[in-house]
Design a protein around this motif. Structure first.
Motif, mmCIF file in Angstrom:
data_model
loop_
_atom_site.group_PDB
_atom_site.id
_atom_site.type_symbol
_atom_site.label_atom_id
_atom_site.label_comp_id
_atom_site.label_asym_id
_atom_site.label_seq_id
_atom_site.Cartn_x
_atom_site.Cartn_y
_atom_site.Cartn_z
ATOM 1 N N LEU A 173 86.683 30.271 28.972
ATOM 2 C CA LEU A 173 85.964 29.053 28.612
ATOM 3 C C LEU A 173 86.136 28.805 27.118
ATOM 4 C CD1 LEU A 173 83.878 26.813 29.385
ATOM 5 C CD2 LEU A 173 82.093 28.445 28.732
ATOM 6 N N ASP A 174 86.650 27.623 26.763
ATOM 7 C CA ASP A 174 86.800 27.220 25.364
ATOM 8 C C ASP A 174 85.709 26.200 25.059
ATOM 9 O OD1 ASP A 174 87.647 26.599 22.804
ATOM 10 O OD2 ASP A 174 89.310 25.331 23.470
ATOM 11 N N VAL A 175 84.723 26.586 24.241
ATOM 12 C CA VAL A 175 83.576 25.715 23.955
ATOM 13 C C VAL A 175 83.832 24.893 22.696
ATOM 14 C CG1 VAL A 175 81.956 27.232 25.131
ATOM 15 C CG2 VAL A 175 82.345 27.532 22.683
ATOM 16 N N GLY A 176 83.384 23.634 22.726
ATOM 17 C CA GLY A 176 83.649 22.746 21.601
ATOM 18 C C GLY A 176 85.133 22.539 21.425
ATOM 19 N N CYS A 177 85.834 22.310 22.535
ATOM 20 C CA CYS A 177 87.302 22.350 22.528
ATOM 21 C C CYS A 177 87.947 21.165 21.837
ATOM 22 C CB CYS A 177 87.827 22.451 23.962
ATOM 23 S SG CYS A 177 87.484 20.980 24.973
ATOM 24 N N GLY A 178 87.217 20.042 21.683
ATOM 25 C CA GLY A 178 87.814 18.865 21.056
ATOM 26 C C GLY A 178 89.070 18.433 21.792
ATOM 27 N N PRO A 179 90.160 18.137 21.076
ATOM 28 C CA PRO A 179 91.398 17.697 21.728
ATOM 29 C C PRO A 179 92.207 18.826 22.360
ATOM 30 C CG PRO A 179 91.706 17.733 19.359
ATOM 31 C CD PRO A 179 90.242 18.047 19.607
ATOM 32 N N GLY A 180 91.658 20.049 22.327
ATOM 33 C CA GLY A 180 92.274 21.129 23.092
ATOM 34 C C GLY A 180 93.237 22.032 22.353
ATOM 35 N N ASP A 181 93.239 21.986 21.023
ATOM 36 C CA ASP A 181 94.207 22.810 20.284
ATOM 37 C C ASP A 181 94.095 24.288 20.640
ATOM 38 O OD1 ASP A 181 95.165 20.563 19.055
ATOM 39 O OD2 ASP A 181 94.054 20.853 17.191
ATOM 40 N N VAL A 182 92.867 24.811 20.650
ATOM 41 C CA VAL A 182 92.683 26.223 20.990
ATOM 42 C C VAL A 182 92.890 26.448 22.483
ATOM 43 C CG1 VAL A 182 91.044 28.152 21.000
ATOM 44 C CG2 VAL A 182 91.139 26.606 19.034
ATOM 45 N N SER A 183 92.474 25.507 23.294
ATOM 46 C CA SER A 183 92.635 25.635 24.752
ATOM 47 C C SER A 183 94.092 25.847 25.130
ATOM 48 C CB SER A 183 92.102 24.380 25.457
ATOM 49 O OG SER A 183 90.757 24.137 25.156
ATOM 50 N N LEU A 192 77.414 22.987 25.219
ATOM 51 C CA LEU A 192 77.497 24.451 25.301
ATOM 52 C C LEU A 192 76.135 25.094 25.509
ATOM 53 C CD1 LEU A 192 76.550 25.972 22.412
ATOM 54 C CD2 LEU A 192 78.640 24.895 21.611
ATOM 55 N N GLY A 193 75.073 24.371 25.209
ATOM 56 C CA GLY A 193 73.730 24.914 25.409
ATOM 57 C C GLY A 193 73.172 24.679 26.796
ATOM 58 N N ALA A 194 73.917 23.939 27.610
ATOM 59 C CA ALA A 194 73.427 23.623 28.957
ATOM 60 C C ALA A 194 74.585 23.628 29.945
ATOM 61 C CB ALA A 194 72.732 22.270 28.957
ATOM 62 N N LEU A 195 75.233 24.776 30.081
ATOM 63 C CA LEU A 195 76.378 24.885 30.985
ATOM 64 C C LEU A 195 75.933 24.794 32.437
ATOM 65 C CD1 LEU A 195 78.528 27.717 29.367
ATOM 66 C CD2 LEU A 195 79.029 25.278 29.424
ATOM 67 N N SER A 196 76.705 24.070 33.219
ATOM 68 C CA SER A 196 76.396 23.938 34.635
ATOM 69 C C SER A 196 76.918 25.150 35.397
ATOM 70 C CB SER A 196 77.039 22.670 35.194
ATOM 71 O OG SER A 196 76.934 22.629 36.599
ATOM 72 N N PRO A 197 76.164 25.642 36.378
ATOM 73 C CA PRO A 197 76.641 26.774 37.191
ATOM 74 C C PRO A 197 77.934 26.468 37.927
ATOM 75 C CG PRO A 197 74.280 26.407 37.506
ATOM 76 C CD PRO A 197 74.788 25.236 36.728
ATOM 77 N N GLU A 198 78.245 25.171 38.084
ATOM 78 C CA GLU A 198 79.455 24.807 38.819
ATOM 79 C C GLU A 198 80.726 25.284 38.135
ATOM 80 O OE1 GLU A 198 80.513 20.320 37.185
ATOM 81 O OE2 GLU A 198 79.056 20.514 38.837
ATOM 82 N N HIS A 199 80.618 25.581 36.840
ATOM 83 C CA HIS A 199 81.795 26.084 36.123
ATOM 84 C C HIS A 199 82.115 27.528 36.509
ATOM 85 C CE1 HIS A 199 82.166 22.510 33.718
ATOM 86 N NE2 HIS A 199 80.946 22.639 33.214
ATOM 87 N N GLY A 200 81.155 28.237 37.092
ATOM 88 C CA GLY A 200 81.398 29.612 37.512
ATOM 89 C C GLY A 200 81.345 30.593 36.360
ATOM 90 N N LEU A 201 81.805 31.819 36.633
ATOM 91 C CA LEU A 201 81.804 32.876 35.627
ATOM 92 C C LEU A 201 83.183 33.030 35.002
ATOM 93 C CD1 LEU A 201 79.615 35.613 37.355
ATOM 94 C CD2 LEU A 201 78.933 34.009 35.539
ATOM 95 N N PHE A 202 83.196 33.536 33.762
ATOM 96 C CA PHE A 202 84.434 33.655 32.998
ATOM 97 C C PHE A 202 84.633 35.086 32.513
ATOM 98 C CE2 PHE A 202 83.124 29.268 32.760
ATOM 99 C CZ PHE A 202 84.316 28.559 32.864
ATOM 100 N N ASP A 203 85.897 35.418 32.234
ATOM 101 C CA ASP A 203 86.230 36.702 31.634
ATOM 102 C C ASP A 203 86.037 36.676 30.123
ATOM 103 O OD1 ASP A 203 87.254 37.973 34.088
ATOM 104 O OD2 ASP A 203 88.853 36.481 33.934
ATOM 105 N N ALA A 204 86.096 35.462 29.545
ATOM 106 C CA ALA A 204 85.950 35.338 28.088
ATOM 107 C C ALA A 204 85.434 33.955 27.735
ATOM 108 C CB ALA A 204 87.286 35.592 27.392
ATOM 109 N N VAL A 205 84.680 33.888 26.639
ATOM 110 C CA VAL A 205 84.237 32.639 26.035
ATOM 111 C C VAL A 205 84.797 32.597 24.625
ATOM 112 C CG1 VAL A 205 82.271 31.311 25.190
ATOM 113 C CG2 VAL A 205 82.138 32.450 27.409
ATOM 114 N N VAL A 206 85.429 31.482 24.257
ATOM 115 C CA VAL A 206 86.095 31.343 22.965
ATOM 116 C C VAL A 206 85.599 30.072 22.284
ATOM 117 C CG1 VAL A 206 88.330 30.950 21.833
ATOM 118 C CG2 VAL A 206 88.153 32.578 23.723
ATOM 119 N N GLY A 207 85.488 30.104 20.953
ATOM 120 C CA GLY A 207 85.144 28.905 20.203
ATOM 121 C C GLY A 207 85.677 28.978 18.786
ATOM 122 N N ARG A 208 86.088 27.829 18.243
ATOM 123 C CA ARG A 208 86.569 27.769 16.854
ATOM 124 C C ARG A 208 85.801 26.677 16.117
ATOM 125 N NH1 ARG A 208 92.887 26.861 15.258
ATOM 126 N NH2 ARG A 208 92.491 24.718 15.973
#
Length: 261
Positions: free
Chosen positions: A35-45, A90-106
């Motif tokens: 999960l890439d939080v605050g991804c903007g235009p997706g550079d980190v994604s 990012l403060g109110a993630l929906s359960p529909e996104h499921g679980l992740f192996d990692a959360v990343v943010g820049r």
């Protein structure tokens, strides 16, 4: 005027290279769901998508729909099927996104009123033992140079005064370890790297100021006339070349930790 060598020099993307190293060293690997939080235009994604490969998956979220549209267009152009983008806070993630192996943010935690609480909330989307990776810029020790570079210093102030007036923590790099520990994560690792510009090196300072220009003016930091954006890159290059100066423009902190279990 800027000489021909300066004009032909490639534009450095040192921050992007730092992000690549951080993601790889932290343990982002093939097959992971990230999960890439605050991804903007997706550079980190898109950087993450390369690391996780076709068997992995990247979900980028942002609360602003406009950069997400650009990210989706870019993913279609690249023909990537392992990456999706969704509008979410990012403060109110929906359960529909499921679980992740990692959360990343820049450059995300610096804008959170309570970074530890934000990380703790995000960790609920992680599987036990999951990875948290954040990269944050920090203004504490920069700019730095042995020679006076007044235009460089003004450009630095335009950017950092703006984000500070927007409510950002301009010392978030130094607060990273505490935020991760307070969120209940373990195995916390923190490091810092500097963006160092030599006299002939081209960097994205003017492009960043251009992108921030409406915000800079809106916050009353500087006027368009003071900045003179169309000549800024040339003037920055001239100033550093004439002074034959090496200049430290940014400090970039990277941190990673694990969810217990």
């Amino acid at each position: 005027m800027t000489n021909q060598a300066n004009n032909s020099a490639p534009m450095s993307d040192m921050t992007g290279e730092m992000t690549n190293r951080l993601l790889a060293d932290a343990g982002i690997a093939p097959g992971m769901r990230v999960l890439d939080v605050g991804c903007g235009p997706g550079d980190v994604s898109f950087r993450i998508a390369q690391l996780v490969g076709g068997q992995g998956q990247v979900v980028g979220i942002d609360r602003d729909a406009r950069p997400l549209a650009a990210a989706r267009d870019r993913a279609r152009e690249l023909g990537l099927s392992n990456i999706t983008f969704a509008e979410a806070d990012l403060g109110a993630l929906s359960p529909e996104h499921g679980l992740f192996d990692a959360v990343v943010g820049r450059r995300v935690l610096m804008y959170q009123p309570d970074p530890a609480a934000a990380v703790k909330s995000l960790s609920r989307a992680l599987r036990p033992g999951g990875l948290v990776v954040f990269q944050e810029h920090d203004a504490t020790m920069v700019p730095a140079c042995l020679k006076p570079l007044p235009l460089h210093e003004r450009a630095h102030q335009w950017m950092w005064q703006t984000v500070e007036r927007e409510g950002a923590d301009i010392h978030m790099g130094f607060h990273l370890a505490d935020a991760l520990e307070q969120a209940g994560l373990t195995s916390v690792n923190v490091r810092a790297e500097a963006v160092v510009l030599t006299p002939q090196m081209r960097y994205r300072t003017a492009a960043i100021v251009r992108a921030m220009l409406p915000r800079i003016v809106q916050r009353g930091v500087a006027t368009e006339a003071e900045i003179d954006i169309d000549t800024l890159e040339e003037r920055l290059m001239d100033e550093r070349a004439k002074a034959n100066a090496t200049y430290v423009s940014d400090m970039v902190f990277g941190a990673w930790a694990r969810k217990p279990g």
